[in-house]
Design an enzyme around this catalytic site. Sequence first.
Site, PDB file in Angstrom:
ATOM      1  N   GLN A 165     -10.342   5.247  -4.709  1.00 55.07           N
ATOM      2  CA  GLN A 165     -10.437   6.630  -5.195  1.00 55.07           C
ATOM      3  C   GLN A 165     -11.781   6.941  -5.844  1.00 55.07           C
ATOM      4  O   GLN A 165     -11.969   8.046  -6.352  1.00 55.07           O
ATOM      5  CB  GLN A 165      -9.310   6.922  -6.196  1.00 55.07           C
ATOM      6  CG  GLN A 165      -7.911   6.791  -5.631  1.00 55.07           C
ATOM      7  CD  GLN A 165      -7.570   7.884  -4.625  1.00 55.07           C
ATOM      8  OE1 GLN A 165      -8.243   8.910  -4.514  1.00 55.07           O
ATOM      9  NE2 GLN A 165      -6.511   7.660  -3.866  1.00 55.07           N
ATOM     10  N   LYS A 182     -10.150   7.831   3.288  1.00 56.19           N
ATOM     11  CA  LYS A 182     -10.308   8.685   2.099  1.00 56.19           C
ATOM     12  C   LYS A 182     -11.744   9.182   1.955  1.00 56.19           C
ATOM     13  O   LYS A 182     -12.014  10.096   1.181  1.00 56.19           O
ATOM     14  CB  LYS A 182      -9.881   7.923   0.844  1.00 56.19           C
ATOM     15  CG  LYS A 182      -8.392   7.534   0.862  1.00 56.19           C
ATOM     16  CD  LYS A 182      -7.998   6.911  -0.440  1.00 56.19           C
ATOM     17  CE  LYS A 182      -6.791   5.997  -0.327  1.00 56.19           C
ATOM     18  NZ  LYS A 182      -5.524   6.698  -0.490  1.00 56.19           N
ATOM     19  N   HIS A 194      -2.498   0.701  -8.191  1.00 57.20           N
ATOM     20  CA  HIS A 194      -1.761   1.013  -6.961  1.00 57.20           C
ATOM     21  C   HIS A 194      -1.047  -0.260  -6.520  1.00 57.20           C
ATOM     22  O   HIS A 194      -1.521  -1.363  -6.799  1.00 57.20           O
ATOM     23  CB  HIS A 194      -2.802   1.426  -5.914  1.00 57.20           C
ATOM     24  CG  HIS A 194      -2.248   1.941  -4.631  1.00 57.20           C
ATOM     25  ND1 HIS A 194      -1.816   1.109  -3.622  1.00 57.20           N
ATOM     26  CD2 HIS A 194      -2.079   3.197  -4.163  1.00 57.20           C
ATOM     27  CE1 HIS A 194      -1.409   1.834  -2.591  1.00 57.20           C
ATOM     28  NE2 HIS A 194      -1.559   3.106  -2.896  1.00 57.20           N
ATOM     29  N   ASP A 249     -11.254  -1.829  -7.333  1.00 58.91           N
ATOM     30  CA  ASP A 249     -10.583  -1.078  -6.273  1.00 58.91           C
ATOM     31  C   ASP A 249     -11.212   0.314  -6.240  1.00 58.91           C
ATOM     32  O   ASP A 249     -10.955   1.145  -7.104  1.00 58.91           O
ATOM     33  CB  ASP A 249      -9.083  -1.023  -6.583  1.00 58.91           C
ATOM     34  CG  ASP A 249      -8.323  -0.085  -5.646  1.00 58.91           C
ATOM     35  OD1 ASP A 249      -8.960   0.601  -4.827  1.00 58.91           O
ATOM     36  OD2 ASP A 249      -7.081  -0.024  -5.759  1.00 58.91           O
ATOM     37  N   CYS A 292       2.754   5.226  -4.930  1.00 59.44           N
ATOM     38  CA  CYS A 292       2.552   3.761  -4.867  1.00 59.44           C
ATOM     39  C   CYS A 292       2.118   3.202  -6.214  1.00 59.44           C
ATOM     40  O   CYS A 292       1.321   2.261  -6.281  1.00 59.44           O
ATOM     41  CB  CYS A 292       1.548   3.381  -3.780  1.00 59.44           C
ATOM     42  SG  CYS A 292       2.090   3.816  -2.130  1.00 59.44           S
TER      43      CYS A 292
HETATM   44  N1  PMP Z   1      -5.828   1.670  -4.260  1.00 58.20           N
HETATM   45  C1  PMP Z   1      -5.799   2.961  -4.591  1.00 58.20           C
HETATM   46  C2  PMP Z   1      -6.268   3.389  -5.945  1.00 58.20           C
HETATM   47  C3  PMP Z   1      -5.357   3.908  -3.669  1.00 58.20           C
HETATM   48  O1  PMP Z   1      -5.338   5.202  -3.998  1.00 58.20           O
HETATM   49  C4  PMP Z   1      -4.955   3.481  -2.382  1.00 58.20           C
HETATM   50  C5  PMP Z   1      -4.466   4.466  -1.349  1.00 58.20           C
HETATM   51  N2  PMP Z   1      -3.560   5.408  -1.832  1.00 58.20           N
HETATM   52  C6  PMP Z   1      -4.996   2.118  -2.089  1.00 58.20           C
HETATM   53  C7  PMP Z   1      -5.447   1.251  -3.049  1.00 58.20           C
HETATM   54  C8  PMP Z   1      -4.583   1.590  -0.758  1.00 58.20           C
HETATM   55  O2  PMP Z   1      -5.414   2.055   0.232  1.00 58.20           O
HETATM   56  P1  PMP Z   1      -5.069   1.890   1.780  1.00 58.20           P
HETATM   57  O3  PMP Z   1      -3.655   2.363   1.943  1.00 58.20           O
HETATM   58  O4  PMP Z   1      -6.050   2.755   2.481  1.00 58.20           O
HETATM   59  O5  PMP Z   1      -5.222   0.444   2.119  1.00 58.20           O
END
Ligand code: PMP
Length: 409
Positions: free
Chosen positions: A206, A229, A126, A203, A367
């Site tokens: 997910q 999430k 991401h 990370d 993203c």
């Molecule tokens: N890493 C992953 C794998 C994600 O799916 C996300 C959120 N889509 C993020 C990082 C970023 O998370 P946040 O926007 O809650 O900071």
Amino acid sequence: MPGDGLDVERLRADFPVLQRAMNGRRLAFLDSAASAQKPQVVIDAERDCYERYYANIHRGVYQLSQQSTQAYEGVRGTVQRFLNAADEREVVFVRGTTEAINLVAQSFVRPLLEPGDEILITGMEHHANIVPWQMVAEATGAHLVVAPVLDDGQLDMAGLRERIGPRTRFISVVHVSNTLGTINPVESIVELAQAHGIPVLVDGAQSAPHMSVDVQALGADFYVFSAHKTYGPSGAGVLWGRLAHLEAMPPYQGGGDMIRTVTFEKTEYAPPPQRFEAGTPNIAGVIAMGAGLEYMMTIGRDHILAHEKALLAYANERLQGLEGFRIIGNAPDKAGVLSFVMADAHPHDIGTILDMEGVAVRAGHHCTQPLMQRFDVPATVRASFGLYNDTTDVDQLVDALHRVKSLFG
Ligand code: PMP
């Protein structure tokens, strides 16, 4: 799904928003990978804090402040249980995954870097696990090295191994890809990294919403996730880090609540986790995050994962034979994420048509722009599952996709 241990009909009743109609249709909410809906217990926890005992924390001598401090600090123990952390001082409250990664990048990794050093990530990260590393690389003369992704959406483990070298200073990998659904073998990656003495961040944005995580068994150095999430509110999240690391790290931000003593000549910092929580935090949000994590633990994360995998298998089966339909990400081990494209129909148009049918999905690059380039698609449509989804949601999705097909085919 029969046999997976979840009474989804009962669980759906916990989520007020799922009772809404959308464009006159039943709402099939299939965008939990972006953000999950909130159960009543989470809404109540936040509301209860503001209605009954809200006050700023750590400062007040009066009862309200003591009560809110206790509730806020109590969530550290909840997170400790949620992650099986060794010590609740290893739990730092942050705004979310993004802030946690930036904190580690600036406070832990940046001081390690010399020109020519390398930070290793993967091709399925991401943007939140790419850009902070580019920023520290740019500031220090280090480089970003990227492990490749195979055609089926698996991480190329041989490729990753080859990219670990004498200049690798840090590895940061996604546990579960938000775009492909791939569950990465993070235990093997950590083992490999440890053999080379390289610290690892996982990370967990997910993975925390879908499966049990045991940070002690995992052996990583940092694990991060976002409350929004894991069925909690937005604006709260967790950085878990080994205590020895946190104790050695300088603060990321300066301000109130992160100090022991301040004079104009010198400030002595508080120990972790307070050292990393400058300023008034998201008090009610952290408390409600705790309620979301308790909710997940009561249901049982193994049940949640089994249910979501069963739904994914059901969706795959029902979508077979839909002409022009192509799934992006077919790794053997996947969480409940279904990314796809359809011949002749742009993902945004598909998303709009699905919305008219009451089906909420995400359309875009999620993203993960480098991953879109890797698979040579501008965007995908992504349906993602949460604990409240059922086969009716999938049926509604499949019927709506047949409608897309009839309009574009
Ligand atoms: N890493 C992953 C794998 C994600 O799916 C996300 C959120 N889509 C993020 C990082 C970023 O998370 P946040 O926007 O809650 O900071």
